[in-house]
Design an enzyme around this catalytic site. Structure first.
Site, mmCIF file in Angstrom:
data_model
loop_
_atom_site.group_PDB
_atom_site.id
_atom_site.type_symbol
_atom_site.label_atom_id
_atom_site.label_comp_id
_atom_site.label_asym_id
_atom_site.label_seq_id
_atom_site.Cartn_x
_atom_site.Cartn_y
_atom_site.Cartn_z
ATOM 1 N N LYS A 137 -12.416 -8.537 9.391
ATOM 2 C CA LYS A 137 -13.852 -7.946 8.047
ATOM 3 C C LYS A 137 -13.815 -6.501 8.052
ATOM 4 O O LYS A 137 -15.114 -6.141 6.814
ATOM 5 C CB LYS A 137 -15.386 -8.849 7.467
ATOM 6 C CG LYS A 137 -14.701 -10.413 7.592
ATOM 7 C CD LYS A 137 -15.962 -11.356 7.734
ATOM 8 C CE LYS A 137 -16.295 -11.248 9.487
ATOM 9 N NZ LYS A 137 -14.948 -12.563 9.647
ATOM 10 N N VAL A 163 -12.667 -14.647 4.702
ATOM 11 C CA VAL A 163 -13.655 -15.034 3.718
ATOM 12 C C VAL A 163 -12.632 -16.566 4.062
ATOM 13 O O VAL A 163 -12.361 -17.306 2.992
ATOM 14 C CB VAL A 163 -13.772 -15.223 2.667
ATOM 15 C CG1 VAL A 163 -14.836 -16.183 1.829
ATOM 16 C CG2 VAL A 163 -14.950 -13.162 3.127
ATOM 17 N N GLY A 218 -20.610 -24.517 22.958
ATOM 18 C CA GLY A 218 -19.970 -22.963 22.801
ATOM 19 C C GLY A 218 -19.769 -22.851 20.846
ATOM 20 O O GLY A 218 -18.019 -22.159 20.609
ATOM 21 N N ASP A 232 -22.245 -12.236 9.565
ATOM 22 C CA ASP A 232 -21.266 -12.203 9.315
ATOM 23 C C ASP A 232 -20.521 -12.870 8.565
ATOM 24 O O ASP A 232 -19.792 -12.691 7.736
ATOM 25 C CB ASP A 232 -20.861 -13.306 10.870
ATOM 26 C CG ASP A 232 -19.279 -13.000 10.924
ATOM 27 O OD1 ASP A 232 -18.252 -11.984 11.283
ATOM 28 O OD2 ASP A 232 -18.412 -14.125 10.809
ATOM 29 N N LYS A 236 -19.089 -11.191 4.807
ATOM 30 C CA LYS A 236 -18.709 -11.666 3.760
ATOM 31 C C LYS A 236 -18.516 -11.692 2.556
ATOM 32 O O LYS A 236 -17.917 -12.274 1.840
ATOM 33 C CB LYS A 236 -18.340 -13.632 4.563
ATOM 34 C CG LYS A 236 -17.171 -13.703 5.860
ATOM 35 C CD LYS A 236 -17.403 -15.210 6.344
ATOM 36 C CE LYS A 236 -17.292 -15.344 7.705
ATOM 37 N NZ LYS A 236 -17.220 -16.588 8.565
HETATM 38 N N1 LIG Z 1 -11.725 -16.764 15.103
HETATM 39 C C1 LIG Z 1 -11.882 -17.674 13.962
HETATM 40 O O1 LIG Z 1 -11.935 -18.656 13.951
HETATM 41 C C2 LIG Z 1 -12.047 -16.541 12.793
HETATM 42 C C3 LIG Z 1 -11.807 -16.701 11.856
HETATM 43 C C4 LIG Z 1 -11.492 -15.842 10.206
HETATM 44 C C5 LIG Z 1 -11.356 -15.154 10.956
HETATM 45 N N2 LIG Z 1 -11.588 -13.800 11.927
HETATM 46 C C6 LIG Z 1 -11.130 -12.966 12.666
HETATM 47 O O2 LIG Z 1 -10.330 -12.291 13.279
HETATM 48 C C7 LIG Z 1 -10.582 -11.388 14.039
HETATM 49 C C8 LIG Z 1 -10.105 -11.814 15.519
HETATM 50 O O3 LIG Z 1 -11.097 -12.914 15.772
HETATM 51 P P1 LIG Z 1 -10.043 -13.384 17.314
HETATM 52 O O4 LIG Z 1 -11.099 -14.871 17.546
HETATM 53 O O5 LIG Z 1 -8.661 -13.268 17.746
HETATM 54 O O6 LIG Z 1 -11.051 -11.979 17.924
HETATM 55 P P2 LIG Z 1 -10.525 -11.666 19.733
HETATM 56 O O7 LIG Z 1 -10.496 -12.943 20.573
HETATM 57 O O8 LIG Z 1 -12.193 -11.328 19.787
HETATM 58 O O9 LIG Z 1 -9.410 -10.666 19.974
HETATM 59 C C9 LIG Z 1 -9.942 -9.389 19.271
HETATM 60 C C10 LIG Z 1 -8.811 -8.603 19.467
HETATM 61 O O10 LIG Z 1 -9.041 -7.494 19.285
HETATM 62 C C11 LIG Z 1 -8.340 -6.660 19.587
HETATM 63 N N3 LIG Z 1 -8.677 -4.938 19.768
HETATM 64 C C12 LIG Z 1 -9.919 -5.089 20.040
HETATM 65 N N4 LIG Z 1 -9.816 -3.373 19.487
HETATM 66 C C13 LIG Z 1 -8.959 -2.874 19.240
HETATM 67 C C14 LIG Z 1 -7.962 -1.818 18.591
HETATM 68 N N5 LIG Z 1 -9.074 -1.060 18.160
HETATM 69 N N6 LIG Z 1 -6.782 -1.984 19.361
HETATM 70 C C15 LIG Z 1 -5.960 -2.734 19.381
HETATM 71 N N7 LIG Z 1 -6.804 -3.925 19.487
HETATM 72 C C16 LIG Z 1 -8.319 -4.282 19.403
HETATM 73 C C17 LIG Z 1 -8.567 -6.665 21.395
HETATM 74 O O11 LIG Z 1 -7.703 -6.439 22.487
HETATM 75 P P3 LIG Z 1 -8.682 -7.180 24.417
HETATM 76 O O12 LIG Z 1 -7.897 -8.065 24.340
HETATM 77 O O13 LIG Z 1 -8.103 -6.108 24.866
HETATM 78 O O14 LIG Z 1 -10.013 -7.419 24.103
HETATM 79 C C18 LIG Z 1 -8.310 -8.734 20.916
HETATM 80 O O15 LIG Z 1 -7.122 -8.880 21.564
HETATM 81 C C19 LIG Z 1 -12.038 -11.417 14.051
HETATM 82 O O16 LIG Z 1 -12.673 -10.278 13.201
HETATM 83 C C20 LIG Z 1 -12.494 -12.439 13.441
HETATM 84 O O17 LIG Z 1 -13.936 -11.902 12.232
HETATM 85 C C21 LIG Z 1 -11.493 -14.910 12.981
#
Ligand SMILES: NC(=O)c1ccc[n+]([C@@H]2O[C@H](COP(=O)([O-])OP(=O)(O)OC[C@H]3O[C@@H](n4cnc5c(N)ncnc54)[C@H](OP(=O)(O)O)[C@@H]3O)[C@@H](O)[C@H]2O)c1
Length: 366
Positions: A137, A163, A218, A232, A236
């Site tokens: 986002k 969103v 969790g 957050d 959205k």
């Molecule tokens: N989880 C959900 O249900 C959900 C739903 C909707 C949207 N989202 C969105 O989707 C995105 C990812 O979510 P997630 O749960 O997968 O997050 P996450 O587990 O925290 O993973 C984030 C990833 O981004 C990498 N990263 C951070 N900074 C970076 C950079 N400068 N260049 C390249 N990679 C970078 C991190 O690297 P490292 O592995 O090295 O730490 C990690 O691999 C977020 O923006 C979140 O808000 C998530």
């Protein structure tokens, strides 16, 4: 394992993937699992130009990434490894430099990070004739100018999962906007965690008990203030506001969080220990809403040019009022959806559903 040799009858879709956390890894797996669907139904072959995390990148080796290599990189990340420490890993200067180095017309840059650092990479990608897909986002909620740059061409950019995760909120909104329908009010619940909390309060449980339980299970971030603060949800809401054409900055979104400023500086344990001091206040809010036939929801509200997020008493018999548990819900009120709004409801989080939404965005971009 499938042979990834290029079939000339298939259209090649090369990706640069930023982020191999929960969503990025699920996306990588799903792309592998759906190869025959994409080939047979869409004549599409998704391949990777580069996989990048915060430490480094693995750039497409000569002959391409085999499924074996992708599975091995996935395992490396699942074990907590950094891409920079992978045998094929290399460091890179910035997401923008990576796009500059590896991106070209026809490539899709996929942002599955939660980082502020990808906005200029996405803008560069579009300028170079790439397409972009965001689960992140943040680039859409920095200054309006960046949002405008990313959203200028819907045929080149998608951000459906920002969103409501896999729910078709942005696509629906875009369809309404493109027909000239006037979306005049939006109300929504965009946090499963806060939905869980509000349901607990409505069932008569205390604020402290419900937050502590969500933390223990969790459902919250490791520091529950990251959910309870409302930022957050505000992001959205801002994406939706900009989606209906409002020109607005994050500072203009009114955010009413679920804990007072005096608890902002405490350690996580200290914060959890202080929670009972808020029980009477939230008990009274729930009772006062109930006395008016209403229930408390952590709601985003967009109306008459104003955008706010916070605990809100809503009519018990409205779609938001009937919502329970962790589902997300959005009510879109418009000229054609009046007096009853268009309502979208369902699971609004989860890495698999989000990754599936990102994959749909990738496949739909022509
Ligand atoms: N989880 C959900 O249900 C959900 C739903 C909707 C949207 N989202 C969105 O989707 C995105 C990812 O979510 P997630 O749960 O997968 O997050 P996450 O587990 O925290 O993973 C984030 C990833 O981004 C990498 N990263 C951070 N900074 C970076 C950079 N400068 N260049 C390249 N990679 C970078 C991190 O690297 P490292 O592995 O090295 O730490 C990690 O691999 C977020 O923006 C979140 O808000 C998530």
């Amino acid at each position: 394992m499938e042979n990834l040799a290029v079939n000339p009858a298939e259209r090649d879709k090369p990706l640069i993937l930023f982020g191999l956390g929960g969503v990025g890894r699920a996306l990588l797996s799903q792309i592998g699992e759906q190869r025959s669907l994409h080939r047979e139904k869409y004549g599409l072959r998704i391949r990777f130009l580069a996989l990048c995390d915060s430490s480094g990148a693995v750039v497409e080796p000569q002959g391409g990434f085999s499924d074996e290599l992708l599975a091995e990189i996935l395992q490396h990340k699942e074990k907590g490894g950094a891409l920079a420490s992978h045998p094929l890993g290399q460091s890179y200067q910035s997401p923008k430099a990576m796009v500059d180095q590896t991106g070209g017309p026809g490539a899709v840059v996929v942002d599955c990070t939660a980082s502020d650092d990808t906005a200029d990479a996405l803008l560069l990608a579009l300028a170079k004739g790439c397409q972009v897909v965001l689960a992140n986002k943040k680039p859409l909620t920095v200054v309006q100018e960046v949002y405008d740059g990313i959203s200028r061409s819907l045929s080149n950019a998608r951000w459906e999962t920002t969103v409501g995760a896999g729910l078709p909120v942005i696509a629906t909104l875009n369809r309404m906007v493109s027909s000239g329908d006037e979306v005049n009010r939006i109300a929504g619940s965009f946090s499963g965690t806060l939905g869980y909390l509000m349901t607990g309060l409505e069932e008569g449980r205390s604020y402290s008990e419900t937050v502590a339980e969500a933390h223990r299970l969790g459902y919250t971030e490791p520091d529950p203030r990251d959910d309870l603060g409302g930022v957050d949800v505000a992001r959205k809401a801002l994406i939706l506001a900009r989606g209906i054409g409002w020109r607005m900055e994050m500072e203009q979104v009114e955010i009413r969080g679920l804990y007072p400023e005096r608890m902002a500086g405490l350690s996580v344990d200290g914060f959890l220990a202080e929670l009972p001091s808020l029980d009477a206040e939230y008990g009274a809010r729930v009772a006062s809403a109930a006395a008016e036939g209403k229930v408390l929801r952590y709601a985003a509200a967009l109306s008459e040019g104003a955008c706010s997020v916070g605990p809100t008493a809503v009519a018990k018999d409205s779609p938001l009022g009937r919502l329970t548990g962790t589902d997300n819900l959005v009510e879109l009120h418009s000229r054609w959806y009046s007096p009853n709004p268009l309502v979208i409801q369902g699971r609004g989080a989860g890495v698999e559903a989000t990754a599936a939404g990102v994959l749909s965005d990738i496949v739909e971009l022509r």
